[in-house]
Design a protein around this motif. Structure first.
Motif, PDB file in Angstrom:
ATOM      1  N   UNK A 248       0.147  -2.918   0.581  1.00 46.70           N
ATOM      2  CA  UNK A 248       0.874  -1.705   0.964  1.00 46.70           C
ATOM      3  C   UNK A 248       2.491  -2.727   1.664  1.00 46.70           C
ATOM      4  N   UNK A 249       3.648  -2.311   1.647  1.00 44.91           N
ATOM      5  CA  UNK A 249       4.493  -2.890   2.223  1.00 44.91           C
ATOM      6  C   UNK A 249       4.141  -4.650   2.986  1.00 44.91           C
ATOM      7  N   UNK A 250       3.044  -5.374   1.595  1.00 42.06           N
ATOM      8  CA  UNK A 250       3.429  -6.232   1.923  1.00 42.06           C
ATOM      9  C   UNK A 250       1.718  -6.985   2.933  1.00 42.06           C
ATOM     10  N   UNK A 251       1.273  -5.333   3.373  1.00 40.59           N
ATOM     11  CA  UNK A 251       0.190  -5.904   3.197  1.00 40.59           C
ATOM     12  C   UNK A 251      -1.422  -5.635   3.114  1.00 40.59           C
TER      13      UNK A 251
ATOM     14  N   UNK B 105       9.450   5.805  -1.476  1.00 43.15           N
ATOM     15  CA  UNK B 105       8.177   5.649  -2.197  1.00 43.15           C
ATOM     16  C   UNK B 105       8.484   4.587  -3.640  1.00 43.15           C
ATOM     17  N   UNK B 106       8.100   3.286  -3.595  1.00 45.19           N
ATOM     18  CA  UNK B 106       7.516   2.209  -4.722  1.00 45.19           C
ATOM     19  C   UNK B 106       7.071   2.487  -5.050  1.00 45.19           C
TER      20      UNK B 106
ATOM     21  N   UNK C 204       6.870  -1.387  -8.739  1.00 42.80           N
ATOM     22  CA  UNK C 204       8.669  -1.032  -8.590  1.00 42.80           C
ATOM     23  C   UNK C 204       9.111   0.316  -9.350  1.00 42.80           C
TER      24      UNK C 204
ATOM     25  N   UNK D 199       5.838   0.290  -1.901  1.00 45.07           N
ATOM     26  CA  UNK D 199       6.547   0.447  -1.099  1.00 45.07           C
ATOM     27  C   UNK D 199       7.187   0.434  -0.190  1.00 45.07           C
ATOM     28  N   UNK D 200       6.881   1.022   0.857  1.00 44.07           N
ATOM     29  CA  UNK D 200       7.746   3.084   1.505  1.00 44.07           C
ATOM     30  C   UNK D 200       8.557   2.090   2.482  1.00 44.07           C
ATOM     31  N   UNK D 201       9.704   3.125   2.542  1.00 41.05           N
ATOM     32  CA  UNK D 201      11.309   1.846   2.980  1.00 41.05           C
ATOM     33  C   UNK D 201      11.760   3.218   4.077  1.00 41.05           C
TER      34      UNK D 201
END
Lengths: 255, 67
Positions: B6-9, B35-36, B39, B59-61
């Protein structure tokens, strides 16, 4: 003077001052936007930081403002396209400022990747405003690809150095049919007025207002400068000459 | 339990955990984020029915100030 509106995409915009929201404290955001009279603001898209409890910037932007997410952070067309789609899924409409920047020292855009991203995002139904290095051939290519405007830089981002690229921007203004919005480098109201006097359709700035001691007052100063430059452009400025031309009559002098 | 990025973690989550559950665990308002998953953008209406699987990348942006 009738209403002088700027048409971009499906929107008609009265304010020719577009505002970046970076570095503006959220509690001040609404006041700055209102003082600037701005109707178009840019925002960025980033990963949520789970260790911080941030407020939502969208809550601080007045209703009716057009939100133009940028693709900052993208180094390639593919990354910009991905960010644009994420931003649109965020529900702020279909405007996007394409920003593809591989260089961290001068933050100069990659015109080739910017063109690729523009071509794709126009096909995907976005209203695309590419940030670009002022190059006529690229500007015409962006226009042909369906860009809603082109946004040449005046000077590198955040430098407040003014219209260092003036001659090249002038050529783009002369030759392009889409609106030309001078983005980046504008540091003073006089720079903004100068861009508008040249016939730019609008200016986009952020740092000059965000880093002023009083950003609300500076937003107003830029608003007046942009309006002033625009009115001067429409009024048609007198030409320059090398020699003096008397303003007062040269007859009827006393002995 | 499953491992999800999640977000790189790396995060360890229960099985059949939905994205909506993850957002609420993180105290995030779904209307403020995008949220992706691997991809692919997940529409907000599908967050509560999309479950996470071993090895998923999320990925949560969100929007923030930018020029």
């Amino acid at each position: 003077m009738g209403k002088d509106l700027l048409a971009i995409g499906n929107s008609l915009i009265a304010s020719r001052l577009f505002l970046g929201t970076g570095k503006i404290p959220l509690p001040k955001m609404k006041q700055v936007i209102e003082a600037a009279g701005t109707q178009v603001v840019t925002v960025a898209l980033r990963r949520v930081d789970f260790d911080r409890r941030d407020e939502n910037i969208l809550d601080f932007i007045p209703d009716g403002t057009i939100i133009m997410p940028n693709t900052s952070g993208a180094r390639t067309a593919a990354e910009a396209i991905r960010l644009a789609h994420l931003a649109r899924a965020g529900g702020c409409g279909d405007w996007v400022k394409i920003e593809v920047i591989p260089d961290q020292k001068y933050l100069l855009p990659d015109n080739f990747e910017t063109l690729k991203a523009t071509e794709q995002l126009v096909k995907d139904g976005f209203t695309v405003l590419p940030y670009m290095s002022p190059d006529l051939v690229v500007a015409k290519s962006l226009e042909a690809a369906g860009a809603a405007a082109v946004m040449p830089l005046g000077a590198p981002i955040g430098t407040n150095r003014g219209l260092k690229m003036k001659e090249l921007i002038n050529i783009i203004i002369e030759e392009c049919h889409v609106p030309v919005i001078v983005d980046a480098g504008i540091g003073r109201p006089s720079h903004a007025a100068e861009a508008m006097e040249m016939g730019a359709s609008a200016v986009l700035l952020n740092t000059a207002i965000a880093t002023a001691d009083d950003s609300v007052a500076m937003a107003l100063a830029f608003r007046l400068a942009v309006e002033s430059g625009r009115i001067a452009y429409l009024a048609g400025m007198g030409g320059e000459t090398g020699y003096a031309r008397a303003s007062s009559p040269l007859t009827g002098f006393l002995d | 339990m499953i491992c999800v990025k999640v977000n790189g973690r790396q995060e360890t989550l229960p099985e059949n955990y939905t994205i909506a559950q993850l957002l609420s665990q993180k105290e995030l308002d779904a209307s403020y984020v995008v949220v992706q998953l691997n991809l692919e953008i997940i529409e907000r209406s599908l967050l509560s029915v999309t479950t996470l699987n071993e090895g998923d990348q999320l990925e949560i942006v969100k929007f923030l100030g930018g020029g």
